[in-house]
Design a protein around this motif. Structure first.
Motif, short mmCIF file in Angstrom:
data_model
loop_
_atom_site.label_atom_id
_atom_site.label_comp_id
_atom_site.label_asym_id
_atom_site.label_seq_id
_atom_site.Cartn_x
_atom_site.Cartn_y
_atom_site.Cartn_z
N ARG A 1 0.84 -1.20 0.00
CA ARG A 1 0.00 0.00 0.00
C ARG A 1 0.87 1.25 0.00
O ARG A 1 0.64 2.19 -0.76
CB ARG A 1 -0.91 -0.01 1.23
CG ARG A 1 -1.84 1.20 1.39
CD ARG A 1 -2.59 1.07 2.72
NE ARG A 1 -3.67 2.03 2.87
CZ ARG A 1 -3.54 3.25 3.38
NH1 ARG A 1 -2.34 3.66 3.78
NH2 ARG A 1 -4.58 4.06 3.49
N GLY A 2 1.89 1.25 0.87
CA GLY A 2 2.76 2.42 0.97
C GLY A 2 3.55 2.67 -0.30
O GLY A 2 3.71 3.82 -0.73
N VAL A 3 4.04 1.60 -0.93
CA VAL A 3 4.79 1.75 -2.18
C VAL A 3 3.87 2.25 -3.28
O VAL A 3 4.22 3.16 -4.04
CB VAL A 3 5.44 0.41 -2.57
CG1 VAL A 3 6.05 0.51 -3.97
CG2 VAL A 3 6.52 0.01 -1.56
N ALA A 4 2.68 1.68 -3.38
CA ALA A 4 1.73 2.07 -4.43
C ALA A 4 1.31 3.53 -4.30
O ALA A 4 1.07 4.20 -5.31
CB ALA A 4 0.50 1.16 -4.38
N ARG A 5 1.24 4.03 -3.08
CA ARG A 5 0.83 5.42 -2.85
C ARG A 5 2.00 6.39 -2.90
O ARG A 5 1.80 7.59 -2.72
CB ARG A 5 0.13 5.51 -1.49
CG ARG A 5 -1.24 4.87 -1.45
CD ARG A 5 -1.69 4.59 -0.02
NE ARG A 5 -1.68 5.76 0.82
CZ ARG A 5 -2.76 6.47 1.18
NH1 ARG A 5 -3.96 6.09 0.73
NH2 ARG A 5 -2.66 7.51 1.96
N GLY A 6 3.20 5.88 -3.13
CA GLY A 6 4.38 6.74 -3.19
C GLY A 6 4.90 7.17 -1.84
O GLY A 6 5.78 8.03 -1.75
N GLU A 7 4.39 6.57 -0.76
CA GLU A 7 4.85 6.92 0.59
C GLU A 7 6.15 6.20 0.93
O GLU A 7 7.00 6.74 1.64
CB GLU A 7 3.78 6.56 1.60
CG GLU A 7 2.46 7.27 1.42
CD GLU A 7 1.38 6.69 2.31
OE1 GLU A 7 1.10 7.31 3.36
OE2 GLU A 7 0.83 5.63 1.98
N PHE A 8 6.28 4.95 0.47
CA PHE A 8 7.48 4.16 0.71
C PHE A 8 8.27 4.04 -0.58
O PHE A 8 7.69 4.00 -1.68
CB PHE A 8 7.12 2.75 1.20
CG PHE A 8 6.38 2.70 2.50
CD1 PHE A 8 6.40 3.77 3.39
CD2 PHE A 8 5.64 1.58 2.86
CE1 PHE A 8 5.71 3.72 4.60
CE2 PHE A 8 4.95 1.52 4.05
CZ PHE A 8 4.98 2.59 4.93
N ARG A 9 9.57 3.97 -0.45
CA ARG A 9 10.40 3.75 -1.63
C ARG A 9 10.24 2.31 -2.12
O ARG A 9 9.81 1.44 -1.35
CB ARG A 9 11.86 4.05 -1.30
CG ARG A 9 12.48 3.16 -0.25
CD ARG A 9 13.88 3.63 0.11
NE ARG A 9 14.50 2.80 1.14
CZ ARG A 9 15.16 1.67 0.89
NH1 ARG A 9 15.26 1.22 -0.36
NH2 ARG A 9 15.72 0.98 1.87
N PRO A 10 10.56 2.03 -3.37
CA PRO A 10 10.46 0.65 -3.86
C PRO A 10 11.36 -0.30 -3.07
O PRO A 10 12.53 0.01 -2.83
CB PRO A 10 10.92 0.76 -5.32
CG PRO A 10 10.67 2.19 -5.68
CD PRO A 10 10.93 2.98 -4.43
N ILE A 11 10.81 -1.41 -2.63
CA ILE A 11 11.55 -2.35 -1.80
C ILE A 11 11.15 -3.78 -2.17
O ILE A 11 10.15 -4.01 -2.85
CB ILE A 11 11.25 -2.14 -0.29
CG1 ILE A 11 9.73 -2.16 -0.05
CG2 ILE A 11 11.88 -0.86 0.22
CD1 ILE A 11 9.35 -2.12 1.41
N ASP A 12 11.96 -4.73 -1.71
CA ASP A 12 11.59 -6.14 -1.78
C ASP A 12 10.63 -6.39 -0.61
O ASP A 12 11.06 -6.51 0.55
CB ASP A 12 12.84 -7.01 -1.66
CG ASP A 12 12.55 -8.50 -1.77
OD1 ASP A 12 11.46 -8.93 -1.34
OD2 ASP A 12 13.42 -9.25 -2.25
N VAL A 13 9.35 -6.44 -0.89
CA VAL A 13 8.34 -6.48 0.16
C VAL A 13 8.48 -7.72 1.04
O VAL A 13 8.34 -7.65 2.27
CB VAL A 13 6.93 -6.40 -0.47
CG1 VAL A 13 5.85 -6.72 0.57
CG2 VAL A 13 6.70 -5.01 -1.04
N GLN A 14 8.76 -8.86 0.43
CA GLN A 14 8.86 -10.10 1.20
C GLN A 14 10.02 -10.04 2.18
O GLN A 14 9.87 -10.39 3.37
CB GLN A 14 9.01 -11.30 0.28
CG GLN A 14 9.01 -12.63 1.02
CD GLN A 14 9.04 -13.82 0.08
OE1 GLN A 14 9.25 -13.68 -1.12
NE2 GLN A 14 8.83 -15.01 0.62
#
Length: 214
Positions: free
Chosen positions: A150-163
């Motif tokens: 959710r955070g990545v999609a909204r631009g709040e979090f930087r792109p990361i390896d979610v797992q």
């Protein structure tokens, strides 16, 4: 451990209360003694009932343990899952609420002893370990992954390896629970959970935020 029901005569308790009394006694014993060392005889004695009465509700120790988890841990996960669906604010606030809520409802209570039990004994009881993994760990990880996505999609979090980020986020909380039930009982300068969590959340968010200045 002092049995919480031993001073109550059997006739003074309603029949429908017995499963809850058995689950409460079992939780205390599982946390204090571990899975292998907990005997159904002792659970029944602590709850103030006969072993035969215990078997009316739970067919064996594995089923009793599963019932303890379902009664005490799974409702917390269910509430958190619902909170994620209903949350309308920032992903940072949501992740903070999930972390602090888990600590308040699980980590800072005797239920954290279940996590320690599973870490110590899961290899010896694979069926119990599979149940706990599927019902608790997998659902907990899925919650964190959903918040991160959710955070990545909204631009709040930087792109990361979610797992992998999910594993990194979960590890310090697990460590704090393990410490509480091991070295925490004898260390002269115990770890302050509130200070630990505040530092952990600060470091975590500085690593996650797309704009750390926000």
């Amino acid at each position: 451990m002092e049995c919480i029901f031993k001073n109550q005569p059997r006739w003074a308790r309603r029949k429908e209360a017995r499963p809850q009394e058995l689950l409460a006694a079992a939780l205390d014993l599982f946390v204090e003694r571990g899975y292998a060392a907990t005997r159904l005889d002792d659970v029944a004695k602590c709850a103030g009932v006969s072993k035969g009465t215990l078997y009316l509700y739970f067919s064996n120790k594995e089923e009793l343990f599963k019932a303890v988890v379902r009664e005490n841990v799974l409702p917390v996960i269910g509430e958190a899952e619902l909170a994620i669906v209903q949350h309308e604010g920032s992903s940072i606030a949501l992740l903070r609420d999930i972390i602090l809520g888990w600590w308040a409802r699980i980590g800072d209570t005797k239920l954290s002893g279940i996590s320690k039990l599973m870490m110590a004994e899961s290899c010896n009881f694979p069926e119990v370990a599979k149940f706990y993994h599927d019902e608790v760990i997998s659902r907990g990880n899925a919650m964190i992954e959903r918040v991160l996505q959710r955070g990545v999609a909204r631009g709040e979090f930087r792109p990361i390896d979610v797992q992998q980020a999910t594993n990194v986020i979960a590890a310090p909380i697990v460590m704090l629970m393990m410490w509480k039930h091991s070295f925490g009982a004898c260390r002269s300068e115990p770890i302050s959970a509130p200070e630990f969590l505040a530092t952990y959340i600060d470091l975590l968010f500085r690593g996650l935020l797309a704009d750390p200045s926000t």
